[in-house]
Write an enzyme that holds these catalytic residues in place. Structure first.
Site, PDB file in Angstrom:
ATOM      1  N   SER A 120       0.821  -1.215   0.000  1.00  0.00           N
ATOM      2  CA  SER A 120       0.000   0.000   0.000  1.00  0.00           C
ATOM      3  C   SER A 120       0.854   1.265   0.000  1.00  0.00           C
ATOM      4  CB  SER A 120      -0.886   0.039   1.244  1.00  0.00           C
ATOM      5  OG  SER A 120      -1.824  -0.989   1.180  1.00  0.00           O
ATOM      6  N   HIS A 141      -2.413  -3.501  -6.699  1.00  0.00           N
ATOM      7  CA  HIS A 141      -2.878  -3.141  -5.351  1.00  0.00           C
ATOM      8  C   HIS A 141      -4.391  -3.274  -5.219  1.00  0.00           C
ATOM      9  CE1 HIS A 141      -3.839   0.124  -2.261  1.00  0.00           C
ATOM     10  NE2 HIS A 141      -3.159  -0.773  -1.594  1.00  0.00           N
ATOM     11  N   GLU A 153      -5.457  -1.293  -8.523  1.00  0.00           N
ATOM     12  CA  GLU A 153      -4.574  -0.236  -9.040  1.00  0.00           C
ATOM     13  C   GLU A 153      -3.300  -0.930  -9.524  1.00  0.00           C
ATOM     14  OE1 GLU A 153      -5.461   3.822  -6.884  1.00  0.00           O
ATOM     15  OE2 GLU A 153      -5.144   2.310  -5.356  1.00  0.00           O
ATOM     16  N   ASN A 192      -5.526   6.985  -2.618  1.00  0.00           N
ATOM     17  CA  ASN A 192      -5.035   7.676  -1.423  1.00  0.00           C
ATOM     18  C   ASN A 192      -4.390   9.016  -1.741  1.00  0.00           C
ATOM     19  OD1 ASN A 192      -6.091   6.011   0.487  1.00  0.00           O
ATOM     20  ND2 ASN A 192      -4.355   4.605   0.417  1.00  0.00           N
TER      21      ASN A 192
HETATM   22  P1  NAD Z   1      -1.036  -9.456   7.337  1.00  0.00           P
HETATM   23  O1  NAD Z   1      -0.129  -9.124   8.466  1.00  0.00           O
HETATM   24  O2  NAD Z   1      -2.467  -9.719   7.600  1.00  0.00           O
HETATM   25  O3  NAD Z   1      -0.454 -10.734   6.551  1.00  0.00           O
HETATM   26  C1  NAD Z   1       0.888 -10.899   6.230  1.00  0.00           C
HETATM   27  C2  NAD Z   1       1.153 -12.372   5.967  1.00  0.00           C
HETATM   28  O4  NAD Z   1       2.467 -12.515   5.456  1.00  0.00           O
HETATM   29  C3  NAD Z   1       1.056 -13.265   7.207  1.00  0.00           C
HETATM   30  O5  NAD Z   1       0.278 -14.406   6.893  1.00  0.00           O
HETATM   31  C4  NAD Z   1       2.511 -13.647   7.485  1.00  0.00           C
HETATM   32  O6  NAD Z   1       2.655 -14.946   8.061  1.00  0.00           O
HETATM   33  C5  NAD Z   1       3.083 -13.630   6.087  1.00  0.00           C
HETATM   34  N1  NAD Z   1       4.546 -13.460   6.012  1.00  0.00           N
HETATM   35  C6  NAD Z   1       5.379 -12.833   6.838  1.00  0.00           C
HETATM   36  N2  NAD Z   1       6.633 -12.882   6.355  1.00  0.00           N
HETATM   37  C7  NAD Z   1       6.575 -13.566   5.193  1.00  0.00           C
HETATM   38  C8  NAD Z   1       7.518 -13.974   4.240  1.00  0.00           C
HETATM   39  N3  NAD Z   1       8.805 -13.651   4.367  1.00  0.00           N
HETATM   40  N4  NAD Z   1       7.100 -14.693   3.186  1.00  0.00           N
HETATM   41  C9  NAD Z   1       5.792 -15.006   3.039  1.00  0.00           C
HETATM   42  N5  NAD Z   1       4.850 -14.648   3.906  1.00  0.00           N
HETATM   43  C10 NAD Z   1       5.235 -13.936   4.970  1.00  0.00           C
HETATM   44  O7  NAD Z   1      -0.864  -8.257   6.289  1.00  0.00           O
HETATM   45  P2  NAD Z   1      -1.928  -7.662   5.235  1.00  0.00           P
HETATM   46  O8  NAD Z   1      -2.778  -6.635   5.914  1.00  0.00           O
HETATM   47  O9  NAD Z   1      -2.548  -8.762   4.487  1.00  0.00           O
HETATM   48  O10 NAD Z   1      -0.930  -6.835   4.303  1.00  0.00           O
HETATM   49  C11 NAD Z   1      -0.075  -7.488   3.389  1.00  0.00           C
HETATM   50  C12 NAD Z   1       0.307  -6.515   2.287  1.00  0.00           C
HETATM   51  O11 NAD Z   1      -0.896  -6.060   1.654  1.00  0.00           O
HETATM   52  C13 NAD Z   1       1.030  -5.268   2.752  1.00  0.00           C
HETATM   53  O12 NAD Z   1       2.005  -4.909   1.803  1.00  0.00           O
HETATM   54  C14 NAD Z   1      -0.071  -4.202   2.821  1.00  0.00           C
HETATM   55  O13 NAD Z   1       0.423  -2.894   2.582  1.00  0.00           O
HETATM   56  C15 NAD Z   1      -0.948  -4.644   1.675  1.00  0.00           C
HETATM   57  N6  NAD Z   1      -2.353  -4.199   1.755  1.00  0.00           N
HETATM   58  C16 NAD Z   1      -3.084  -4.371   2.908  1.00  0.00           C
HETATM   59  C17 NAD Z   1      -4.408  -3.926   2.955  1.00  0.00           C
HETATM   60  C18 NAD Z   1      -5.258  -4.095   4.195  1.00  0.00           C
HETATM   61  O14 NAD Z   1      -6.348  -3.470   4.265  1.00  0.00           O
HETATM   62  N7  NAD Z   1      -4.856  -4.908   5.163  1.00  0.00           N
HETATM   63  C19 NAD Z   1      -5.002  -3.341   1.804  1.00  0.00           C
HETATM   64  C20 NAD Z   1      -4.238  -3.228   0.621  1.00  0.00           C
HETATM   65  C21 NAD Z   1      -2.919  -3.654   0.628  1.00  0.00           C
END
Ligand code: NAD
Length: 299
Positions: A120, A141, A153, A192
């Site tokens: 993000s 994204h 995106e 954003n």
């Molecule tokens: P999260 O913390 O819920 O999940 C992250 C996952 O990655 C976990 O399952 C963890 O075990 C795993 N992980 C950790 N290290 C790892 C590695 N080296 N290799 C593989 N897996 C690994 O996070 P999230 O909220 O799903 O966010 C993940 C990405 O998505 C981020 O870059 C975030 O910016 C983006 N994002 C999040 C949202 C949101 O609303 N949560 C929205 C859009 C984008």
């Protein structure tokens, strides 16, 4: 669409949604995470998506079960990407974790494999070199609850191949997203880049005591015909997230009004459990907020 096998790396909040949505649209999906415990959590998380797809999209039991059957869960990276046409990365938003991941991935993925980051706030150019294949790398994204908020995106970095960009746009369509192409890198993407300054401006009017949330929202709604004003949107974003964004600005700039705003959000909202729509109260009270009442725009 020539992508067939998709690997989603990171199976947290967004990764599990991306994996399930992609499988729901008929692709074979491998879910990769660091160990079997994380994959077990992902299986539970994805199972909980099934009734939501039935409720929100009218999917049948057969469809939601068939989607789940198209998922494979793996904790060995080389194995997880051995057949991948596309890897979508959704691992934690930490530069070092992502850099290390792309360095390992670049070594074990087949040459054909395209990599896309769901980050993000970080830019693809920060990791392009680590991938070892900058021309096959870009950002894709998604928004949380992707089956309903179906934006994708798609953002190039300066080294992304034009054909790869087009192919990922096609892929986004194929999994039911509305593709929103960004031809240049832009922190915050389109949404954003618009939303954050808009919400900041509204919050500044409040913290400088120029006006109150209802009047500010009413002005925006009548003046532009928009269905929601900035404070109603902040209730959807959640006051915790709003506070995190403001706190980062305080740390970066030390601005006094931002400090006041961070303090206001903390003491008047977060400490009182008013976290926004999710907790039933933020700037408005739900389920019947004043801005949704018919006379709100009249007086
Ligand atoms: P999260 O913390 O819920 O999940 C992250 C996952 O990655 C976990 O399952 C963890 O075990 C795993 N992980 C950790 N290290 C790892 C590695 N080296 N290799 C593989 N897996 C690994 O996070 P999230 O909220 O799903 O966010 C993940 C990405 O998505 C981020 O870059 C975030 O910016 C983006 N994002 C999040 C949202 C949101 O609303 N949560 C929205 C859009 C984008």
């Amino acid at each position: 669409m020539h992508y067939k096998n998709i690997t989603v790396a990171g199976s947290g909040v967004l990764g599990s949604q991306i994996a399930y949505q992609t499988a729901f649209k008929g692709f074979a999906v491998t879910v990769y995470d660091i160990n079997d415990d994380a994959l077990k959590i992902a299986q539970d998380r994805i199972t909980k998506l099934k009734p939501l797809y039935q409720q929100d999209l009218g999917a049948t039991q057969e469809q939601v079960d068939a989607a789940y059957e198209r998922l494979t869960f793996k904790s060995d990276l080389a194995d997880a990407v051995a057949n991948a046409d596309l890897v979508i990365e959704a691992i934690p938003e930490v530069v070092q974790i992502k850099t290390d991941f792309y360095t390992s991935l670049g070594k074990v993925a087949p040459e054909k494999t395209i990599f896309a980051t769901n980050s993000s706030t970080l830019l693809p150019s920060q990791f392009a070199e680590a991938t070892g294949r900058p021309e096959k790398f870009l950002a894709l994204h998604f928004a949380n609850t992707i089956w309903k908020n179906n934006t994708a995106e798609i953002m190039k970095h300066p080294g992304t191949d034009a054909q790869v960009f087009e192919d990922v746009i096609e892929f986004a369509k194929a999994i039911g997203m509305v593709p929103l192409p960004l031809h240049k890198e832009q922190p915050g993407y389109i949404l954003n880049s618009l939303l954050v300054p808009f919400l900041d401006a509204a919050e500044m009017l409040l913290v400088k005591e120029v006006s109150d949330p209802e009047t500010i929202d009413k002005t925006w709604m009548i003046g532009t015909g928009a269905p929601l004003g900035p404070f109603a949107i902040l209730d959807i974003v959640g006051i915790n997230t709003a506070h995190n964004i403001v706190s980062a600005k305080v740390a970066a700039t030390g601005d006094d009004n931002m400090k006041k705003l961070a303090n206001l959000l903390k003491t008047e909202y977060i400490d009182k459990g008013k976290l926004g729509r999710a907790t039933g109260e933020g700037f408005y009270k739900y389920p019947n907020p004043s801005f949704a009442k018919p006379d709100f725009l009249k007086g």
